[in-house]
Design a protein around this motif. Structure first.
Motif, PDB file in Angstrom:
ATOM      1  N   TYR A 297       0.837  -1.199   0.000  1.00  0.00           N
ATOM      2  CA  TYR A 297       0.000   0.000   0.000  1.00  0.00           C
ATOM      3  C   TYR A 297       0.877   1.255   0.000  1.00  0.00           C
ATOM      4  O   TYR A 297       0.656   2.183  -0.787  1.00  0.00           O
ATOM      5  CB  TYR A 297      -0.945   0.026   1.211  1.00  0.00           C
ATOM      6  CG  TYR A 297      -1.693   1.335   1.293  1.00  0.00           C
ATOM      7  CD1 TYR A 297      -2.821   1.547   0.509  1.00  0.00           C
ATOM      8  CD2 TYR A 297      -1.230   2.383   2.085  1.00  0.00           C
ATOM      9  CE1 TYR A 297      -3.480   2.767   0.533  1.00  0.00           C
ATOM     10  CE2 TYR A 297      -1.888   3.605   2.109  1.00  0.00           C
ATOM     11  CZ  TYR A 297      -3.009   3.791   1.331  1.00  0.00           C
ATOM     12  OH  TYR A 297      -3.644   5.001   1.345  1.00  0.00           O
ATOM     13  N   PHE A 298       1.881   1.291   0.858  1.00  0.00           N
ATOM     14  CA  PHE A 298       2.722   2.488   0.947  1.00  0.00           C
ATOM     15  C   PHE A 298       3.617   2.657  -0.282  1.00  0.00           C
ATOM     16  O   PHE A 298       3.910   3.789  -0.675  1.00  0.00           O
ATOM     17  CB  PHE A 298       3.527   2.511   2.246  1.00  0.00           C
ATOM     18  CG  PHE A 298       2.677   2.906   3.418  1.00  0.00           C
ATOM     19  CD1 PHE A 298       2.125   4.173   3.505  1.00  0.00           C
ATOM     20  CD2 PHE A 298       2.399   1.996   4.421  1.00  0.00           C
ATOM     21  CE1 PHE A 298       1.323   4.543   4.572  1.00  0.00           C
ATOM     22  CE2 PHE A 298       1.599   2.351   5.495  1.00  0.00           C
ATOM     23  CZ  PHE A 298       1.062   3.625   5.575  1.00  0.00           C
ATOM     24  N   ARG A 299       4.022   1.566  -0.916  1.00  0.00           N
ATOM     25  CA  ARG A 299       4.767   1.688  -2.176  1.00  0.00           C
ATOM     26  C   ARG A 299       3.865   2.302  -3.251  1.00  0.00           C
ATOM     27  O   ARG A 299       4.291   3.172  -4.012  1.00  0.00           O
ATOM     28  CB  ARG A 299       5.314   0.334  -2.625  1.00  0.00           C
ATOM     29  CG  ARG A 299       6.559  -0.079  -1.848  1.00  0.00           C
ATOM     30  CD  ARG A 299       7.292  -1.256  -2.464  1.00  0.00           C
ATOM     31  NE  ARG A 299       6.502  -2.468  -2.557  1.00  0.00           N
ATOM     32  CZ  ARG A 299       6.280  -3.310  -1.538  1.00  0.00           C
ATOM     33  NH1 ARG A 299       6.772  -3.066  -0.353  1.00  0.00           N
ATOM     34  NH2 ARG A 299       5.572  -4.395  -1.726  1.00  0.00           N
ATOM     35  N   MET A 300       2.596   1.873  -3.301  1.00  0.00           N
ATOM     36  CA  MET A 300       1.652   2.436  -4.262  1.00  0.00           C
ATOM     37  C   MET A 300       1.355   3.888  -3.920  1.00  0.00           C
ATOM     38  O   MET A 300       1.338   4.758  -4.788  1.00  0.00           O
ATOM     39  CB  MET A 300       0.363   1.609  -4.257  1.00  0.00           C
ATOM     40  CG  MET A 300      -0.720   2.079  -5.229  1.00  0.00           C
ATOM     41  SD  MET A 300      -1.710   3.531  -4.766  1.00  0.00           S
ATOM     42  CE  MET A 300      -2.247   3.136  -3.135  1.00  0.00           C
ATOM     43  N   ALA A 301       1.110   4.174  -2.638  1.00  0.00           N
ATOM     44  CA  ALA A 301       0.757   5.535  -2.224  1.00  0.00           C
ATOM     45  C   ALA A 301       1.881   6.517  -2.544  1.00  0.00           C
ATOM     46  O   ALA A 301       1.610   7.679  -2.858  1.00  0.00           O
ATOM     47  CB  ALA A 301       0.423   5.566  -0.739  1.00  0.00           C
ATOM     48  N   ALA A 302       3.126   6.065  -2.498  1.00  0.00           N
ATOM     49  CA  ALA A 302       4.244   6.945  -2.834  1.00  0.00           C
ATOM     50  C   ALA A 302       4.204   7.343  -4.312  1.00  0.00           C
ATOM     51  O   ALA A 302       4.659   8.431  -4.680  1.00  0.00           O
ATOM     52  CB  ALA A 302       5.572   6.260  -2.504  1.00  0.00           C
ATOM     53  N   LEU A 303       3.648   6.466  -5.138  1.00  0.00           N
ATOM     54  CA  LEU A 303       3.515   6.790  -6.565  1.00  0.00           C
ATOM     55  C   LEU A 303       2.383   7.770  -6.821  1.00  0.00           C
ATOM     56  O   LEU A 303       2.379   8.477  -7.836  1.00  0.00           O
ATOM     57  CB  LEU A 303       3.263   5.511  -7.373  1.00  0.00           C
ATOM     58  CG  LEU A 303       4.379   4.470  -7.340  1.00  0.00           C
ATOM     59  CD1 LEU A 303       3.917   3.190  -8.024  1.00  0.00           C
ATOM     60  CD2 LEU A 303       5.636   5.017  -7.988  1.00  0.00           C
ATOM     61  N   PHE A 304       1.397   7.789  -5.914  1.00  0.00           N
ATOM     62  CA  PHE A 304       0.218   8.637  -6.062  1.00  0.00           C
ATOM     63  C   PHE A 304      -0.014   9.408  -4.767  1.00  0.00           C
ATOM     64  O   PHE A 304      -0.935   9.107  -4.015  1.00  0.00           O
ATOM     65  CB  PHE A 304      -1.015   7.784  -6.374  1.00  0.00           C
ATOM     66  CG  PHE A 304      -0.858   6.932  -7.592  1.00  0.00           C
ATOM     67  CD1 PHE A 304      -0.960   7.492  -8.857  1.00  0.00           C
ATOM     68  CD2 PHE A 304      -0.607   5.570  -7.472  1.00  0.00           C
ATOM     69  CE1 PHE A 304      -0.821   6.698  -9.989  1.00  0.00           C
ATOM     70  CE2 PHE A 304      -0.467   4.782  -8.599  1.00  0.00           C
ATOM     71  CZ  PHE A 304      -0.566   5.346  -9.857  1.00  0.00           C
ATOM     72  N   PRO A 305       0.809  10.405  -4.474  1.00  0.00           N
ATOM     73  CA  PRO A 305       0.676  11.107  -3.194  1.00  0.00           C
ATOM     74  C   PRO A 305      -0.629  11.887  -3.107  1.00  0.00           C
ATOM     75  O   PRO A 305      -1.203  12.255  -4.128  1.00  0.00           O
ATOM     76  CB  PRO A 305       1.878  12.048  -3.182  1.00  0.00           C
ATOM     77  CG  PRO A 305       2.263  12.216  -4.609  1.00  0.00           C
ATOM     78  CD  PRO A 305       1.877  10.939  -5.304  1.00  0.00           C
ATOM     79  N   PRO A 306      -1.111  12.129  -1.869  1.00  0.00           N
ATOM     80  CA  PRO A 306      -2.342  12.905  -1.703  1.00  0.00           C
ATOM     81  C   PRO A 306      -2.202  14.265  -2.378  1.00  0.00           C
ATOM     82  O   PRO A 306      -1.161  14.902  -2.298  1.00  0.00           O
ATOM     83  CB  PRO A 306      -2.477  13.073  -0.189  1.00  0.00           C
ATOM     84  CG  PRO A 306      -1.577  12.049   0.396  1.00  0.00           C
ATOM     85  CD  PRO A 306      -0.515  11.753  -0.621  1.00  0.00           C
TER      86      PRO A 306
END
Length: 188
Positions: free
Chosen positions: A26-35
């Motif tokens: 999840y955090f690897r993906m979230a780093a690609l799509f930051p808030p």
């Protein structure tokens, strides 16, 4: 409803192993799509639309960690941490307490918003958006999620969800610490 769903982990230790991998992903993906994505002073309507859909995607992926009876929900991960902390490590025990304080009921249930209700359906429920619009096409939930067309209200609901990321990050850090130091074992 309870945790009797298909695919239940065979043990609390397996729950923590699965959680560690899924939270890391999840955090690897979230780093690609930051808030907030590319939105800013020079953001175009396309950038705003992209940020909107990326935020919805992130919220959908975050669901498994914040809905109470999902197999890797923070609630059940805290329980597993306590049960698998067979050495009674103080850092793990205090960390589980911290996660429990960080992970609030509002993160699960969504927030009441100041904007008036579009109909008598009750409080804004992000679950209705997920199941009526994003993950499934459930007709009842689709109709109840009509408020999601109001971007201001939807973004407020999303913001409440993303507050859970801090608790999720702390839980991942703690589980990794426990595994790295051999402190987590099946409860005996």
């Amino acid at each position: 409803m309870g945790e009797g769903k298909r695919g239940k982990p065979r043990s609390e230790l397996e729950r923590l192993e699965i959680f560690e991998q899924l939270a890391g992903e999840y955090f690897r993906m979230a780093a690609l799509f930051p808030p907030g994505g590319a939105a800013g002073a020079d953001a175009t309507a396309v950038d705003d639309d992209q940020r909107h859909w990326v935020d919805l995607f992130r919220a959908a992926l975050l669901r498994k960690f914040i809905v109470r009876d999902e197999h890797v929900s923070l609630k059940l991960v805290v329980r597993a941490l306590r049960r698998c902390n067979v050495s009674s490590d103080r850092r793990l025990a205090e960390g589980a307490d911290e996660i429990e304080r960080l992970f609030t009921a509002e993160m699960v249930q969504g927030r009441q918003h100041a904007a008036p209700e579009p109909d008598a359906a009750g409080p804004d429920r992000f679950e209705d958006v997920l199941y009526g619009r994003l993950l499934h096409g459930d007709a009842d939930r689709f109709h109840r999620s009509g408020w999601a067309r109001d971007r201001t209200r939807l973004e407020a609901a999303l913001a409440g969800r993303f507050e859970a990321e801090h608790a999720l990050s702390r839980a991942l850090e703690l589980v990794r610490y426990g595994f790295a130091h051999g402190l987590l074992r099946p409860p005996g």
